[in-house]
Design an enzyme around this catalytic site. Structure first.
Site, PDB file in Angstrom:
ATOM      1  N   VAL A 114       0.987  -1.062   0.163  1.00 56.29           N
ATOM      2  CA  VAL A 114      -0.021  -0.064   0.044  1.00 56.29           C
ATOM      3  C   VAL A 114       0.911   1.047  -0.036  1.00 56.29           C
ATOM      4  O   VAL A 114       0.605   2.291   0.835  1.00 56.29           O
ATOM      5  CB  VAL A 114      -0.921   0.107   1.238  1.00 56.29           C
ATOM      6  N   ALA A 115       1.946   1.115  -0.817  1.00 57.93           N
ATOM      7  CA  ALA A 115       3.084   2.155  -0.777  1.00 57.93           C
ATOM      8  C   ALA A 115       3.502   2.581   0.411  1.00 57.93           C
ATOM      9  O   ALA A 115       3.599   2.024   1.283  1.00 57.93           O
ATOM     10  CB  ALA A 115       2.352   3.312  -1.857  1.00 57.93           C
ATOM     11  N   CYS A 116       3.466   4.139   0.523  1.00 52.59           N
ATOM     12  CA  CYS A 116       4.023   4.614   1.802  1.00 52.59           C
ATOM     13  C   CYS A 116       3.207   4.042   3.151  1.00 52.59           C
ATOM     14  O   CYS A 116       3.728   4.453   4.176  1.00 52.59           O
ATOM     15  CB  CYS A 116       3.983   6.016   1.843  1.00 52.59           C
ATOM     16  N   SER A 117       2.104   3.645   2.894  1.00 54.46           N
ATOM     17  CA  SER A 117       1.141   3.355   4.015  1.00 54.46           C
ATOM     18  C   SER A 117       1.217   1.533   4.422  1.00 54.46           C
ATOM     19  O   SER A 117       0.812   1.062   5.310  1.00 54.46           O
ATOM     20  CB  SER A 117      -0.272   3.503   3.873  1.00 54.46           C
ATOM     21  N   SER A 151       7.187   3.369   3.440  1.00 56.10           N
ATOM     22  CA  SER A 151       6.378   2.969   4.424  1.00 56.10           C
ATOM     23  C   SER A 151       7.214   2.662   5.926  1.00 56.10           C
ATOM     24  O   SER A 151       6.619   2.800   6.716  1.00 56.10           O
ATOM     25  CB  SER A 151       5.884   1.699   4.436  1.00 56.10           C
TER      26      SER A 151
END
Ligand code: COA
Length: 378
Positions: free
Chosen positions: A159-162, A338
């Site tokens: 979830v990319a950076c998350s 992340s």
């Protein structure tokens, strides 16, 4: 571990792997400007006739002022800084060797286990939560699981950076449901592989790192853990941060027309749209949990931009946050996708005492955002 399970998730340890090599803004800009000069000299005629646009120099002052970043760790410094290459060169490994993402993930995971006083056999599951996976399959998580000697299961999530906060909620949900008592969330982020080091607008943003978070049932957790008070996730589709690389769509990173197969963003729009979304999400979730935002002892925010963090922290706390209230690792690590908020938590949480409440929060491409409210337990 024979203690009765409670269904209440806690963070019982974190780990960090930092690549030994680091690039300062000065080194980065010198290499970028050499590339620009070379490009402009090679295309002098076309630039003069107006068919090719001249490239502009980058600047150390701009980078630090716009982002707060002074340096970043990387896995392949020489190739990134070579104006003729400008991307990492990590030699391909044979199938019987551990892959590089798994290797750095394992290093972080081992530290998380050690800090929690855990052995691999205590762990039930491994989630590899990161913004890029080295290959399609087998899952990176399963390779990490195997390298550590963990029984049970593992899978990848992106979830990319998350990714890390989404991973923590997923792990917490396994604990809440009684499906696992100990879950490792590993985030190896080799962001240098998807950064366009030739793009002046973003070449300074990212750095490489790996983090690990051990989420466990409170019934088996060691003393000095962090109770997870609540987790909340949110996604809202946006094209403002995008990477079109994929198995149906793979230009060589340094090939012509390859820019959209690397990280691209509308940085200003991201800044403007994500700050209010995340601040409101934090306030809503604090309200739901019955927490007074101003009483939060520390915010471990996503590390993308110092200005974004200043604004979000101000909206949440109601005053300008001190470094102690909202610590940064951006200056030395850059944006590590992340892993950023987890590095901040890992490096800046040991000094807090029992009863102190804080927030781990990520945000980025998707858009995506995740909150993990935690309280230190003696
Ligand atoms: N060196 C010197 N000047 C530069 C430059 C560089 N490397 N890059 C851009 N500039 C110039 C631009 O050309 C522009 O010049 P102009 O005003 O004459 O047109 C000016 O600096 C401002 O550029 P801009 O891109 O608007 O900068 P910014 O203040 O928005 O900062 C970011 C850029 C990327 C640091 C910022 O937008 C940001 O961090 N956004 C959020 C990013 C984020 O969180 N992304 C999530 C990723 S996971």
């Amino acid at each position: 571990m024979t203690a009765p399970l409670t269904g209440r998730p806690v963070i019982s340890g974190t780990g960090l792997f930092t690549p030994p090599e680091s690039i300062t803004n000065e080194e980065l800009v010198a290499s970028f400007n050499a590339f620009v000069d070379r490009h402009n000299a090679e295309h002098a005629e076309a630039i003069a006739s107006g068919t090719v646009e001249a490239l502009s120099h980058s600047s150390v002052e701009f980078i630090e002022k716009a982002s707060g970043i002074k340096a970043r760790h990387v896995m392949s410094k020489a190739a990134i800084l070579d104006p003729a290459t400008m991307c990492p060169r990590l030699p391909e490994r044979a199938n019987d060797e551990i892959s590089v993402m798994a290797e750095i993930g394992v290093a972080a995971a081992r530290q998380a286990l050690e800090r929690a006083g855990r052995k691999p056999e205590d762990v039930d599951a491994v989630l590899c939560a990161a913004s890029n996976m080295q290959r399609a399959y087998p899952a990176m998580a399963i390779e990490i699981q195997q390298a550590l000697g963990i029984e049970g299961f593992g899978f990848d999530m992106n979830v990319a950076c998350s990714s890390a906060t989404f991973g923590i909620q997923t792990a917490a949900d396994y604990v809440r449901a009684g499906n696992a008592k100990s879950v490792l969330v590993v985030s190896p982020e080799i962001t240098s592989g998807h950064l366009n080091w030739r793009d002046r607008d973003s070449h300074f943003i990212f750095g490489d790192v790996a983090t690990a978070v051990l989420v466990e049932d409170a019934g088996v957790a060691p003393a000095g853990h962090w109770e997870i008070l609540g987790t909340r996730l949110k996604t809202v589709f946006s094209n403002n941060i995008r990477n079109n690389f994929g198995f149906l769509n793979r230009a060589a990173p340094e090939g012509e027309g390859a820019a959209d197969k690397l990280f691209v963003q509308e940085g200003r729009k991201v800044f403007k749209e994500v700050v209010p979304m995340v601040a409101q999400m934090i306030l809503d979730e604090a309200d739901r949990l019955g927490l007074e935002p101003a009483m939060l002892r520390r915010l471990w925010l996503h590390q993308a931009n110092a200005g974004m963090n200043r604004l979000i922290a101000h909206k949440v706390l109601g005053h300008e946050a001190s470094d102690d209230e909202s610590p940064t690792v951006l200056d030395t690590y850059g944006n590590t996708s992340s892993a950023g908020s987890i590095i901040a938590f890992h490096k800046h949480s040991d000094d807090l005492g029992a009863g102190d409440t804080g927030l781990i929060c990520s945000f980025g491409a998707g858009y995506s955002a995740g909150t993990v409210f935690v309280r230190k337990v003696a």
